[in-house]
Design an enzyme around this catalytic site. Structure first.
Site, PDB file in Angstrom:
ATOM      1  N   GLU A   1       0.814  -1.226   0.000  1.00 19.52           N
ATOM      2  CA  GLU A   1       0.000   0.000   0.000  1.00 19.52           C
ATOM      3  C   GLU A   1       0.847   1.275   0.000  1.00 19.52           C
ATOM      4  O   GLU A   1       0.414   2.301  -0.519  1.00 19.52           O
ATOM      5  CB  GLU A   1      -0.911   0.037   1.225  1.00 19.52           C
ATOM      6  CG  GLU A   1      -2.319  -0.520   1.062  1.00 19.52           C
ATOM      7  CD  GLU A   1      -3.076  -0.123  -0.212  1.00 19.52           C
ATOM      8  OE1 GLU A   1      -3.125   1.080  -0.537  1.00 19.52           O
ATOM      9  OE2 GLU A   1      -3.608  -1.027  -0.862  1.00 19.52           O
ATOM     10  N   GLY A   2       2.022   1.225   0.610  1.00 18.42           N
ATOM     11  CA  GLY A   2       2.900   2.412   0.626  1.00 18.42           C
ATOM     12  C   GLY A   2       3.278   2.814  -0.795  1.00 18.42           C
ATOM     13  O   GLY A   2       3.130   3.978  -1.188  1.00 18.42           O
ATOM     14  N   HIS A   3       3.722   1.811  -1.559  1.00 16.86           N
ATOM     15  CA  HIS A   3       4.089   2.097  -2.959  1.00 16.86           C
ATOM     16  C   HIS A   3       2.852   2.558  -3.741  1.00 16.86           C
ATOM     17  O   HIS A   3       2.932   3.476  -4.570  1.00 16.86           O
ATOM     18  CB  HIS A   3       4.640   0.837  -3.640  1.00 16.86           C
ATOM     19  CG  HIS A   3       5.866   0.258  -2.995  1.00 16.86           C
ATOM     20  ND1 HIS A   3       5.856  -0.923  -2.291  1.00 16.86           N
ATOM     21  CD2 HIS A   3       7.149   0.707  -2.955  1.00 16.86           C
ATOM     22  CE1 HIS A   3       7.078  -1.195  -1.858  1.00 16.86           C
ATOM     23  NE2 HIS A   3       7.880  -0.225  -2.239  1.00 16.86           N
TER      24      HIS A   3
ATOM     25  N   GLN B   1      23.274  -0.558  -3.511  1.00 18.65           N
ATOM     26  CA  GLN B   1      22.896   0.002  -2.210  1.00 18.65           C
ATOM     27  C   GLN B   1      22.884  -1.050  -1.101  1.00 18.65           C
ATOM     28  O   GLN B   1      22.599  -0.750   0.051  1.00 18.65           O
ATOM     29  CB  GLN B   1      21.566   0.730  -2.282  1.00 18.65           C
ATOM     30  CG  GLN B   1      20.342  -0.153  -2.457  1.00 18.65           C
ATOM     31  CD  GLN B   1      19.114   0.679  -2.736  1.00 18.65           C
ATOM     32  OE1 GLN B   1      18.970   1.279  -3.791  1.00 18.65           O
ATOM     33  NE2 GLN B   1      18.198   0.735  -1.769  1.00 18.65           N
TER      34      GLN B   1
ATOM     35  N   LYS C   1       8.259   9.416   2.761  1.00 20.27           N
ATOM     36  CA  LYS C   1       8.885  10.064   3.920  1.00 20.27           C
ATOM     37  C   LYS C   1       9.383   9.027   4.919  1.00 20.27           C
ATOM     38  O   LYS C   1      10.150   9.342   5.814  1.00 20.27           O
ATOM     39  CB  LYS C   1       7.873  10.995   4.600  1.00 20.27           C
ATOM     40  CG  LYS C   1       7.568  12.248   3.808  1.00 20.27           C
ATOM     41  CD  LYS C   1       6.685  13.148   4.649  1.00 20.27           C
ATOM     42  CE  LYS C   1       6.368  14.435   3.939  1.00 20.27           C
ATOM     43  NZ  LYS C   1       5.441  15.270   4.744  1.00 20.27           N
TER      44      LYS C   1
ATOM     45  N   SER D   1       6.469  -2.007   4.969  1.00 26.59           N
ATOM     46  CA  SER D   1       7.798  -2.152   4.376  1.00 26.59           C
ATOM     47  C   SER D   1       7.855  -3.506   3.694  1.00 26.59           C
ATOM     48  O   SER D   1       7.283  -4.480   4.188  1.00 26.59           O
ATOM     49  CB  SER D   1       8.863  -2.081   5.473  1.00 26.59           C
ATOM     50  OG  SER D   1      10.089  -2.599   4.982  1.00 26.59           O
TER      51      SER D   1
HETATM   52  P1  AMP Z   1      11.423   0.546  -1.769  1.00 27.01           P
HETATM   53  O1  AMP Z   1      10.747  -0.362  -2.744  1.00 27.01           O
HETATM   54  O2  AMP Z   1      11.434   0.007  -0.368  1.00 27.01           O
HETATM   55  O3  AMP Z   1      12.757   1.034  -2.233  1.00 27.01           O
HETATM   56  O4  AMP Z   1      10.501   1.833  -1.686  1.00 27.01           O
HETATM   57  C1  AMP Z   1      10.173   2.573  -2.838  1.00 27.01           C
HETATM   58  C2  AMP Z   1       9.578   3.877  -2.412  1.00 27.01           C
HETATM   59  O5  AMP Z   1       8.409   3.623  -1.626  1.00 27.01           O
HETATM   60  C3  AMP Z   1      10.527   4.710  -1.532  1.00 27.01           C
HETATM   61  O6  AMP Z   1      10.417   6.071  -1.915  1.00 27.01           O
HETATM   62  C4  AMP Z   1       9.999   4.470  -0.142  1.00 27.01           C
HETATM   63  O7  AMP Z   1      10.263   5.538   0.752  1.00 27.01           O
HETATM   64  C5  AMP Z   1       8.491   4.351  -0.416  1.00 27.01           C
HETATM   65  N1  AMP Z   1       7.839   3.640   0.687  1.00 27.01           N
HETATM   66  C6  AMP Z   1       8.196   2.450   1.217  1.00 27.01           C
HETATM   67  N2  AMP Z   1       7.383   2.134   2.249  1.00 27.01           N
HETATM   68  C7  AMP Z   1       6.497   3.145   2.366  1.00 27.01           C
HETATM   69  C8  AMP Z   1       5.412   3.414   3.250  1.00 27.01           C
HETATM   70  N3  AMP Z   1       5.068   2.579   4.225  1.00 27.01           N
HETATM   71  N4  AMP Z   1       4.710   4.555   3.073  1.00 27.01           N
HETATM   72  C9  AMP Z   1       5.061   5.435   2.072  1.00 27.01           C
HETATM   73  N5  AMP Z   1       6.060   5.246   1.224  1.00 27.01           N
HETATM   74  C10 AMP Z   1       6.781   4.114   1.357  1.00 27.01           C
END
Ligand code: AMP
Length: 273
Positions: free
Chosen positions: A32-34, A58, A145, A182
């Site tokens: 849901e974050g993505h 990274q 954020k 996450s």
């Molecule tokens: P990642 O796939 O973990 O590299 O995340 C990709 C993007 O999604 C990054 O900009 C993260 O900060 C964002 N992101 C990851 N988890 C969340 C979350 N729970 N809420 C909002 N954005 C998120």
């Protein structure tokens, strides 16, 4: 939705496109974050590009690159259902070559907090973000954020390198119990998950103290450490939005950050006040 797997093909496809482009870089295992980032991009741009790339540079030696969760088919479906126009799904060999020009994280801000326990991590992040922004050339790029230090460093790079993109920070999306979403949460056992709630609870404790007019950073951090006990804490910090150390909380210009280990998993979270 169009799926493109090489930088050359994507650059060619976007070459004569002169409408607004919203870009959401991710490492996949979408949640849901993505999706919230994608929705924000959808609202404000004519074309939405999402990338899925588990960026090897990274990850430090011994970190979870090989076992980082991959859910390619589910991710494609999620992107399609979320209204993504282009999904960029490159191989590492099309992004990196053997003898690379280095992009390095700044000496101070790139090597504190998460960068302290993971030296070099942010150089890898900035390198891949620079490459992806150059490939997509978006109007706006969206970052969570939740990864506050990452967001801060990317904004810094864009400013210092006079890049033509607006960086948009999006609020953290949480589960109903408060745990920040996450991709790494899949590593948590049921017991770990319960322990992990100490992280968001510690932030709530800080917010409640501040609501009661406690502004002394040292006192707030002390209480937060109590709540986090017995987790292994990498850092608990209260900084201003330029990521400088402060002695007193100033509403509107404060971020409280925590990173702790739960089971074998590093989890980070923060609140902006
Ligand atoms: P990642 O796939 O973990 O590299 O995340 C990709 C993007 O999604 C990054 O900009 C993260 O900060 C964002 N992101 C990851 N988890 C969340 C979350 N729970 N809420 C909002 N954005 C998120």
């Amino acid at each position: 939705m169009k799926i493109i797997s090489t930088p050359i093909e994507l650059k060619e496809y976007l070459k004569n496109f002169n409408k607004t482009i919203g870009f959401v870089p991710t490492m996949g295992a979408l949640h849901e974050g993505h999706i919230t980032l994608i929705k924000e991009a959808r609202k404000a741009n004519e074309l939405v590009v999402v990338s899925i790339f588990v960026n090897p540079t990274q990850f430090l030696k011994g970190e979870d690159l090989d076992k980082y969760p991959r859910k390619d088919e589910a991710d494609k479906k999620i992107c399609e259902l979320s209204g993504v126009d282009i999904l960029f799904f490159p191989d590492a060999s099309s992004i990196y070559s053997k003898d690379e020009v280095s992009i390095l994280a700044p000496n101070v801000r790139g090597f504190v907090l998460e960068g302290f326990s993971r030296p070099g991590h942010f150089s890898g992040v900035l390198t891949v973000v620079m490459k992806l922004l150059n490939i997509v050339n978006p109007t706006k790029a969206y970052f969570g954020k939740k990864d506050a230090q990452q967001l801060n460093l990317i904004a810094l790079m864009v400013k210092q390198y006079f890049m033509n993109v607006e960086i948009v920070g999006v609020d953290t999306v949480r589960d109903s119990d408060g745990l920040a979403l996450s991709s790494r949460n899949v590593y948590l056992s049921t017991k770990d998950r319960k322990e992990a709630l100490k992280i968001s609870s510690s932030l709530q404790t800080a917010a409640k103290m501040i609501l009661k007019d406690v502004v002394n950073v040292e006192n707030i951090i002390k209480e937060m450490r109590e709540v986090l006990n017995p987790l292994e804490i990498f850092y608990v910090e209260i900084l201003n939005l330029d990521f400088e150390i402060i002695k007193e909380v100033e509403l509107g210009n404060t971020v409280i950050l925590v990173e702790a280990k739960v089971g074998d998993t590093r989890l980070l979270d923060n609140i902006w006040l």
